[in-house]
Design an enzyme around this catalytic site. Sequence first.
Site, PDB file in Angstrom:
ATOM      1  CB  THR A  99      -0.937   0.007   1.229  1.00 57.17           C
ATOM      2  OG1 THR A  99      -1.940  -0.974   1.008  1.00 57.17           O
ATOM      3  CG2 THR A  99      -1.598   1.367   1.430  1.00 57.17           C
ATOM      4  CB  THR A 133       4.967   9.866   9.203  1.00 55.13           C
ATOM      5  OG1 THR A 133       5.455   9.739  10.535  1.00 55.13           O
ATOM      6  CG2 THR A 133       5.795   8.932   8.315  1.00 55.13           C
ATOM      7  CG  ASP A 134       7.228  12.683  13.311  1.00 49.45           C
ATOM      8  OD1 ASP A 134       6.731  11.561  13.078  1.00 49.45           O
ATOM      9  OD2 ASP A 134       7.233  13.184  14.452  1.00 49.45           O
ATOM     10  CD  GLU A 135       6.863   6.684  13.273  1.00 52.78           C
ATOM     11  OE1 GLU A 135       7.392   5.618  12.936  1.00 52.78           O
ATOM     12  OE2 GLU A 135       5.965   6.747  14.132  1.00 52.78           O
ATOM     13  CE1 TYR A 159       3.211   4.440   8.512  1.00 51.78           C
ATOM     14  CE2 TYR A 159       4.686   5.392  10.160  1.00 51.78           C
ATOM     15  CZ  TYR A 159       3.610   5.508   9.295  1.00 51.78           C
ATOM     16  OH  TYR A 159       2.939   6.710   9.214  1.00 51.78           O
ATOM     17  CE  LYS A 163       3.176   7.752   5.214  1.00 47.46           C
ATOM     18  NZ  LYS A 163       1.824   7.877   4.595  1.00 47.46           N
TER      19      LYS A 163
END
Length: 353
Positions: A99, A133-135, A159, A163
């Site tokens: 995804t 995301t900030d990740e 994850y 991203k």
Amino acid sequence: MTILVTGGAGFIGSNFIRAWLRQMRGHVVNVDALTYAGNADNLSGIAGSSDYTFVHATICDRERMTALFSQHDIGAVINFAAESHVDRSIHAPDDFVQTNVVGVHVLLDAARKHWSSLTGSRKEKFRFLHVSTDEVFGTLEPDDPAFSETTPYRPNSPYAATKAAADHLVRAYHQTYGLPVLTTNCSNNYGPYQFPEKLIPLCLHHALADKPLPIYGDGRQVRDWLYVEDHCDAVRLVLERGAVGETYNVGGAKDIANVDVVTMLCEILDKVSPRSDGKNYAEQISFVADRPGHDRRYAVNSGKIANDLGWRAKETFATGLAKTVGWYLDNREWTGRVTSGAYRQWIEKQYAP
Ligand code: NAD
Ligand code: DAU
């Protein structure tokens, strides 16, 4: 203008669509695969609105995505669709690659074909906004400055890596094809309709069910918390006024350790819904095994979106958390519905002693 929102049956997407329709900003087509995290229930209040169309599909389906753009004459895309839970990405990364990377690529390609066919002001105004995301920036040492838009990408979980890959694809579609893209990199959200696998709703659910409140490792990992409606405001502002090709960091300027977050939550519950045995909810806190590769600290510098677009968070962590607790107390049947079935198997697998 009709906008295409992906993942609008999830936590942030459903809050975004509700606000968009409340403000009568135009028609929304919501494409959602309705995974375990997507819940048609989250939008039950607006399901009958003439400004809302729901399409049950995955963003990985090239034919359907391509057809959707022309069928609905889409003027902008806001891509929320993702596998979003770090712990699940550690157990089973495949769906995340599918995804978060392949799906985003399919969506970009369908958007590019549609955008290429447009002319005049329709073409000029078209936007593809990717919610990230900030990740992607990895982890900070205690004295490091907060993440800015120029911080190098160093994702640490599957994850975060997917991203990051998506962010790079979005950038490449702008650099190579000129697709008018925008990217937001936001910190930890909390608020109504968040699936109770994430720290705050999980601990709320467990507190009220008289179960342990699991805190990973020493609980001193720091996150930067932002109320979900403030994030939705930021996304709307970037869509309307953001400079094409730019990225915008969004954070709550509230860096706080996990154990302190859960303690605050317990203190609010002690006041508004005291335990029947008179004890404090904090007694339910239980330190458990740490998350592998657990990022120690996130902090986000939101200076660019504040200076360039005038964005400010409206909620403080204290007001947002109190609202969130109130929502979960008033909507216990929602939590009851989403925590039946497969959810229980996840909790058993993740928190097995
Ligand atoms: P969520 O898990 O609550 O919702 C994700 C939604 O996407 C669900 O409705 C799900 O059914 C849908 N979805 C999943 N795979 C899909 C697919 N292949 N096709 C179509 N729909 C699909 O996630 P969320 O917390 O609302 O996060 C939304 C977005 O914001 C994500 O991209 C996430 O990376 C990003 N983000 C989240 C946070 C946070 O704290 N929650 C912070 C920053 C950025
Ligand atoms: O920073 C933005 C990210 O925030 C988003 O991109 C993700 O989609 C979103 O899930 C969130 O990621 P986190 O991993 O930070 O959120 P989570 O709620 O899972 O965890 C928050 C912190 O709490 C983290 O340090 C891990 C810890 N934690 C989490 C759970 C579920 C615990 O200590 N115990 C738990 O049971």
